[in-house]
Design an enzyme around this catalytic site. Structure first.
Site, PDB file in Angstrom:
ATOM      1  N   HIS A  43      11.780  -2.578   6.495  1.00  0.00           N
ATOM      2  CA  HIS A  43      10.632  -2.863   7.362  1.00  0.00           C
ATOM      3  C   HIS A  43      11.047  -3.584   8.636  1.00  0.00           C
ATOM      4  O   HIS A  43      10.262  -4.333   9.231  1.00  0.00           O
ATOM      5  CB  HIS A  43       9.568  -3.680   6.629  1.00  0.00           C
ATOM      6  CG  HIS A  43       8.929  -2.957   5.487  1.00  0.00           C
ATOM      7  ND1 HIS A  43       8.006  -3.544   4.651  1.00  0.00           N
ATOM      8  CD2 HIS A  43       9.081  -1.689   5.026  1.00  0.00           C
ATOM      9  CE1 HIS A  43       7.613  -2.680   3.727  1.00  0.00           C
ATOM     10  NE2 HIS A  43       8.260  -1.543   3.934  1.00  0.00           N
ATOM     11  N   THR A  50       5.895   5.822   7.608  1.00  0.00           N
ATOM     12  CA  THR A  50       6.595   6.256   8.818  1.00  0.00           C
ATOM     13  C   THR A  50       6.844   7.754   8.775  1.00  0.00           C
ATOM     14  O   THR A  50       7.318   8.282   7.769  1.00  0.00           O
ATOM     15  CB  THR A  50       7.934   5.518   8.959  1.00  0.00           C
ATOM     16  OG1 THR A  50       7.700   4.112   8.938  1.00  0.00           O
ATOM     17  CG2 THR A  50       8.626   5.883  10.258  1.00  0.00           C
ATOM     18  N   LEU A  95      13.052   6.453   4.955  1.00  0.00           N
ATOM     19  CA  LEU A  95      11.954   6.189   5.879  1.00  0.00           C
ATOM     20  C   LEU A  95      10.830   5.592   5.054  1.00  0.00           C
ATOM     21  O   LEU A  95      10.569   6.050   3.937  1.00  0.00           O
ATOM     22  CB  LEU A  95      11.452   7.476   6.554  1.00  0.00           C
ATOM     23  CG  LEU A  95      12.267   8.089   7.690  1.00  0.00           C
ATOM     24  CD1 LEU A  95      11.541   9.306   8.240  1.00  0.00           C
ATOM     25  CD2 LEU A  95      12.526   7.079   8.810  1.00  0.00           C
ATOM     26  N   ASP A  96      10.146   4.594   5.590  1.00  0.00           N
ATOM     27  CA  ASP A  96       8.988   4.046   4.905  1.00  0.00           C
ATOM     28  C   ASP A  96       7.982   5.149   4.613  1.00  0.00           C
ATOM     29  O   ASP A  96       7.885   6.135   5.357  1.00  0.00           O
ATOM     30  CB  ASP A  96       8.287   2.999   5.786  1.00  0.00           C
ATOM     31  CG  ASP A  96       9.055   1.698   5.876  1.00  0.00           C
ATOM     32  OD1 ASP A  96      10.001   1.523   5.097  1.00  0.00           O
ATOM     33  OD2 ASP A  96       8.693   0.874   6.730  1.00  0.00           O
ATOM     34  N   ARG A  97       7.215   4.941   3.575  1.00  0.00           N
ATOM     35  CA  ARG A  97       6.135   5.875   3.236  1.00  0.00           C
ATOM     36  C   ARG A  97       5.211   6.114   4.435  1.00  0.00           C
ATOM     37  O   ARG A  97       4.785   7.237   4.687  1.00  0.00           O
ATOM     38  CB  ARG A  97       5.337   5.299   2.065  1.00  0.00           C
ATOM     39  CG  ARG A  97       4.198   6.178   1.557  1.00  0.00           C
ATOM     40  CD  ARG A  97       3.517   5.494   0.384  1.00  0.00           C
ATOM     41  NE  ARG A  97       2.556   6.358  -0.273  1.00  0.00           N
ATOM     42  CZ  ARG A  97       1.914   6.041  -1.398  1.00  0.00           C
ATOM     43  NH1 ARG A  97       2.140   4.870  -1.973  1.00  0.00           N
ATOM     44  NH2 ARG A  97       1.056   6.876  -1.945  1.00  0.00           N
TER      45      ARG A  97
END
Length: 245
Positions: free
Chosen positions: A158, A64, A60-62
């Protein structure tokens, strides 16, 4: 020197092989050269919390929040990573975006990796709610926003952020893919700089077992606060975290 302490990560589901948490915004999953400023990671915190080695089976993105799944042994880590790579895991996200999105939309737009490779990328969008509020941003006296459900069937870096920017409905708080005017207003006038993207649910067939596992995570406090400020009334905003197996 005393080691810093961190709040325990919220566990959504746990068995002998798998455990899922509701990752907060701003927390990296693991060390990354593109985020040299960070010295705290979900893997490190959760390892110490459980007192054993943990294996993040996806990313997961930082920025998100939401469902993050870990394996508790190498065999399950390999099996689950394979399921993610083969697109056998159903992923559902929610986002707050600029403007009024269409009721439904399939976004089929290839994305370019850093090395220049073009990859297919597909996202299904469904609009849950729209709102217009008295935020004077730019030349307009009011501003429009949508609460959307996003289902990616590919897992490009992304992807959701780039897809929403591509259709001119960027995610609020997204940098660098979002709208600078919107992001500045939310930060300066509302005190909010969190990206409004949340991994709400994952569902998959558990390896070596029968039946589907579906794990859900409620919105984080920042997401709920923005929903309140924008007067969203979706039933999704309330209700306990839960899993269904």
């Amino acid at each position: 020197m005393t080691e810093p302490t961190h709040s325990p990560l919220q566990i959504l589901y746990q068995d002998a092989d798998l455990v899922a948490i509701n990752k907060p915004n701003g927390l990296l999953v693991h060390r990354s050269p593109i985020a040299a400023d960070a010295d705290v990671f979900a893997v490190q915190i959760f390892r110490d919390q459980l007192g054993q080695k943990v294996y993040p089976v996806h990313r997961l993105d930082r920025k998100t929040s939401g469902v993050l799944l870990f394996a508790l042994n190498e065999e399950m880590n390999s099996l689950m990573q394979q399921q993610f790579q083969e697109g056998k895991v159903e992923k559902t996200y929610h986002a707050i975006v600029r403007g009024y999105t269409p009721d439904q939309l399939d976004i089929d737009y290839p994305l370019k990796r850093e090395d220049g490779t073009i990859q297919e990328a597909f996202t299904s969008l469904r609009t849950l709610e729209r709102t217009e509020v008295n935020f004077a941003i730019g030349k307009h006296p009011t501003s429009r926003y949508s609460l959307v459900e996003l289902k990616p069937t590919t897992g490009r870096m992304h992807q959701l952020r780039k897809h929403m920017a591509h259709i001119f409905h960027p995610i609020i708080g997204d940098r660098p893919h979002g709208c600078n005017k919107q992001n500045r207003y939310f930060k300066e006038e509302l005190g909010m700089s969190t990206m409004m993207l949340h991994a709400s649910e994952i569902a998959f067939q558990v390896p070596n077992k029968t039946g589907e596992l579906r794990i859900r995570a409620n919105f984080q406090p920042d997401f709920l606060e923005v929903c309140q400020k924008l007067s969203f009334r979706s039933q999704l905003i309330e209700g306990p975290d839960e899993f269904i197996s």
